[in-house]
Design a protein around this motif. Structure first.
Motif, PDB file in Angstrom:
ATOM      1  N   LEU A  42       5.757  -0.263  -2.065  1.00  0.00           N
ATOM      2  CA  LEU A  42       4.382  -0.764  -1.976  1.00  0.00           C
ATOM      3  C   LEU A  42       3.447  -0.065  -2.956  1.00  0.00           C
ATOM      4  N   SER A  43       3.839   1.126  -3.430  1.00  0.00           N
ATOM      5  CA  SER A  43       2.959   1.823  -4.390  1.00  0.00           C
ATOM      6  C   SER A  43       2.715   0.991  -5.638  1.00  0.00           C
ATOM      7  N   LYS A  44       3.658   0.102  -5.968  1.00  0.00           N
ATOM      8  CA  LYS A  44       3.487  -0.724  -7.166  1.00  0.00           C
ATOM      9  C   LYS A  44       3.321  -2.207  -6.837  1.00  0.00           C
ATOM     10  N   HIS A  45       3.134  -2.549  -5.593  1.00  0.00           N
ATOM     11  CA  HIS A  45       2.992  -3.963  -5.234  1.00  0.00           C
ATOM     12  C   HIS A  45       1.604  -4.437  -5.672  1.00  0.00           C
ATOM     13  N   PRO A  46       1.562  -5.499  -6.438  1.00  0.00           N
ATOM     14  CA  PRO A  46       0.274  -5.908  -7.021  1.00  0.00           C
ATOM     15  C   PRO A  46      -0.735  -6.434  -6.003  1.00  0.00           C
ATOM     16  N   GLU A  47      -0.290  -6.792  -4.816  1.00  0.00           N
ATOM     17  CA  GLU A  47      -1.201  -7.426  -3.846  1.00  0.00           C
ATOM     18  C   GLU A  47      -1.416  -6.586  -2.590  1.00  0.00           C
ATOM     19  N   VAL A  48      -0.865  -5.384  -2.574  1.00  0.00           N
ATOM     20  CA  VAL A  48      -0.902  -4.609  -1.334  1.00  0.00           C
ATOM     21  C   VAL A  48      -1.502  -3.232  -1.559  1.00  0.00           C
ATOM     22  N   GLU A  49      -2.276  -2.798  -0.594  1.00  0.00           N
ATOM     23  CA  GLU A  49      -2.719  -1.412  -0.561  1.00  0.00           C
ATOM     24  C   GLU A  49      -2.303  -0.813   0.779  1.00  0.00           C
ATOM     25  N   VAL A  50      -1.645   0.326   0.724  1.00  0.00           N
ATOM     26  CA  VAL A  50      -1.281   1.011   1.965  1.00  0.00           C
ATOM     27  C   VAL A  50      -2.487   1.822   2.416  1.00  0.00           C
ATOM     28  N   VAL A  51      -2.986   1.485   3.590  1.00  0.00           N
ATOM     29  CA  VAL A  51      -4.207   2.148   4.056  1.00  0.00           C
ATOM     30  C   VAL A  51      -3.959   3.120   5.205  1.00  0.00           C
TER      31      VAL A  51
END
Lengths: 333, 333, 333, 333
Positions: free
Chosen positions: A21-30
């Protein structure tokens, strides 16, 4: 941006979700939770991720997670069911990486010999088999690592009810056993070894039976898992005894048709775990012998067998390209 | 027949003593202790030895051990000193595989920062260096695994006071960490890795300093240990900066002379851990460079680095051939 | 003393014969041949054996070998048949480690698709199955490594004609591929891998069919070999679908009876390659599942799977104890 | 888009360039050469890259490459100099991954004992040390894998002329030995081993001497390389004997200052190869002992030690962010 939370971020599947997820263009881990590590930075637990996250681990707290659009539960079997119902009711989407929601209630209770106290109907998240339901689901049960490799190897033939009998002889890297040291993961016990375990009674059998049984009611399945000296990867030999005559090229046609438009299924003359390592691909080779067909599948157990497929399912649930954030190549050699 | 006892027979060094002694022509193992496993057969704990022993583990009980001619103590550091004094006083011979009696009292207290409460003077059991004292000893302190590889690689030059400085960069198989699972021995943590630890402060340093210092008072020693992905073996690079000019052939002459009549020292053009695996040999290669000599030694950490050398010492203590029961070839490949 | 010769002493099986015979109480190795290495000392090719032999490699010359009482042929398939007939005629005893004499003439020609130009009838040297014929034989064909592990796992049930179908899924250490570097043995190609090959058409199948077929004519066999990241060992999962009902304890009784008095067969709750490493033991575990029995066997491919069994056969041929020179314990961990 | 070509695309560094560049946002690979494989698709040689490239291998032909903006030469030492001068003259930018242009002419001729027939002055592409020159360069000589790990570990102290003596004891994964099988890469020869080679005379020494010597003329360097059982990674122990007193915190300050703004340098309490695997990071830990400092560096030999750094250099040459296409996380475990 999709706001994602992870319950149980310190294990291997949690770390792998963070990596992907660190490089997923549509996701931010919150939000990432850990009882034991709350207050510590991500990279203090996952030093390989130094530089990729600034957040800290927090207590698993449904209130704080309710700001998420999606939550991944990456906690041990039996523990996920403590979180999933409340998360589900709060209206957000859930991908559960544990075994708690993979089986239908009756099958679960057969497999575990007890009542499921927190049952909710989930979609079984073997993406290639259930895309349409996943797209509409709010709770996806991410498949086990062995079932992913096994079911992908046999589903095209089960769909046509062509299987007389299938024996899955599977070999996994040891990372599947988790981050905590045990006799099983003790280096000298795996060195120069190949260790079968739960030789005739591994619970992943029930997932195979449930999923292949959807296609072919009378399918006969045998399954033996083992670990090999390596960290990642599951290689499955599916020894398939067939109903009727089928030549190599007919078999190939069946598989190619079944997996048409499946980005992550690749056909190889010979599969190698190193051809899929670190990636979400499932490579397949088909080998017709005189007596049987041997379909060999190779996946990375932590990616397609766990966290990668979880992200693939999330992509489908949110209407993204199935391969968003997952279209990176494997690490060979 | 020599009647032998083992205190602490469930670990790797205990198992290795049992393996070696099972075929020793002059020894019978009459007692093996384990608090946890008492009452169980040897092969229930060491399945590889099925068929070799009929005895059971017993409580560590000095009375029952006093019928032995020799006792090997294969328990952790700090624990051996609970048994050794009483064994010693009872008049039998003792080979202690722990670190408790390797250092002189003053050095021990420097290294451990505390008083040695049960000190007895022992002979340091690096057989090639102390044969004559071992022959007369009743208590032999078996050397550490790293010191065995390191001291053997440098002693011939230390004896001639030719060392300006030596850096030991050592690599061990993980069996040296013992039979209990830890983070350190967790398979994924060692897979495709080489892991330095106690980089500048491993206690085995003191053994090297004591033993090489006997020969050359001003010897300057540096030591870094690490583990590599394998079960057995210690390879040591001794980077030796020399006092004075010494060509390759002079170095070889010095080493050959020093180890003349040492059955277990072999000179090889290039050493390999697989050339000594499972055996009591210590293979050495000498490599003169423009700036320094690199002497590389290879031993099996559980044999020459532990249980094999313990038996070698026992042989010397009882006047047997040094190689009795130990003259089996290595397991290659 | 039995005077032994080895044709082809530079490979892994040749080296292993030399390792084992170096300590055999009744054998002296008097001749070892190698075209390429003639004139070199044994330890120049096998550095691990330094100190064990003084002889040199010689040309493969039948005259010089005719002073032997027994000759082991440890050369590649197809090459042994250049030596065996002449050796056989000269009256000495021969143990052939190649595949050239393992199959009956008709089966050989089916398997290889060509005429056997130098056929002699040999006894198939799976010692536990053919002791009496071996005792009278002058030519013993030492079994393949995979067939040894597979046949031992299924023979007791085949003898009672209880097998409906058996699938052998076998995993071998890479030393079985020999001493010459290839793509197959290239380290990065096997690292963190498990590599199936000849998935439905490995020639060792024919040995299994011939030997199990002696007991049960209608036995149906499937076989897939693969290599795992390790040097030694073959672990075989025999997935056996049974004719009729048979409980765990009945199965155990059948196996124990069949292997009664077989020194090298050991039953273990769980087999591990490390429990047999370096030894001639074949460990077996029996696991009755709801659908099938999985019998798992573990051998060291270079010992019980090759050179050790060759010596075991020699022992029987010369009327020695079957375990003479072979009763050393395995190397664990 | 930058149009990139690769001369020599079938080896491990070629494959790794293809892996990395497949996702580089500013680069398109337009030409990949291979004499042997011309006409074949990329994935026929690199099956792990199936789905990532449609192009075929072509003959190494300067005309066809001249349409590129940048060419990577990933051919063996001695072969690059056949291509580089012509490429250079044609005006495009070149990153040479071979050893042909790393050393100044005089040092090259000392190291190789012969005249460099095709010498051009290049910038030494250890990006962290030569960013400004690289930005202006048309020919960058990509460093060796060992020198990358070693120089990064010692440069901050060399810059301040604080090194009395440094011993680099380096351990590499075997992929550094290339894609062709040899005795060195033969699995049984590396299994459970750690193999030193060119113990006092590896040519990478000259790169270390040249680069550290730029900072500190009187630096004294010793170097021993070895391979460990793994595919990827170089771990370097730099045993540094210091001029003057320097505490742990002072050392850390020096290193942090030197590598300020260096995206790919990370400081870790303890480095692990698995924390950098598959990534372009160089992790460093600093360990002050009583006698010396041990600086440990960890890189992936095929990424920061080869193809990743080549792309990093390309980024700098084209004015892109240094980390463009390289900011993916490592693969742990």
């Amino acid at each position: 941006m999709i706001r994602a939370g992870i319950i149980g971020g310190t294990g291997y599947t949690g770390g792998e979700l963070l990596r992907i997820l660190s490089k997923h263009p549509e996701v931010e881990v919150v939000a990432v939770t850990s009882r034991r590590e709350k207050g510590r930075k991500i990279h203090e637990v996952h030093p390989h991720l130094k530089g990729f996250y600034e957040i800290e681990f927090i207590e698993p707290d449904i209130d704080r997670l309710s700001e998420c659009d999606v939550v991944f539960t990456a906690v041990p079997h039996g523990e996920a069911m403590r979180y999933v119902p409340e998360l589900y009711e709060s209206g957000l989407k859930v991908v559960d990486l544990s075994a708690d929601y993979r089986l239908r209630k009756d099958k679960y209770e057969e497999a575990y010999g007890k009542t499921h106290e927190a049952y909710i109907e989930a979609v079984y998240g073997l993406t290639e088999l259930h895309r349409e339901e996943i797209a509409k689901a709010r709770l996806v049960a991410n498949p086990g690592c062995y079932p992913t490799g096994a079911i992908l190897a046999a589903a095209p033939l089960a769909e046509l009810e062509l299987i007389e009998r299938v024996i899955f002889d599977s070999k996994s890297g040891i990372s599947g056993a988790g981050v905590s040291p045990t006799e099983f993961t003790h280096y000298p016990n795996l060195h120069e070894a190949i260790v079968p375990y739960k030789i005739t009674d591994h619970r992943h059998y029930y997932e195979m039976e449930q999923e292949l049984g959807r296609f072919q009611e009378d399918v006969r399945i045998s399954f033996t898992p083992q670990v090999f000296p390596g960290s990642r990867g599951i290689l499955t030999n599916a020894h398939i005894f067939l109903k009727g005559e089928l030549e190599q090229d007919e078999l190939e046609k069946i598989y190619r048709k079944f997996y048409d438009c499946s980005y992550f299924i690749r056909f190889q003359k010979a599969v190698r775990l190193s051809y899929v390592r670190g990636s979400n691909f499932a490579d397949i080779s088909i080998n017709r012998g005189a007596d049987r067909a041997v379909v060999v599948s190779a996946i990375d157990n932590l990616v397609k067998g766990a966290s990668g497929q979880a992200v693939q399912n999330m992509n489908v649930m949110f209407g993204l390209d199935e391969w968003a954030g997952l279209d990176f190549p494997p690490l060979f050699p």
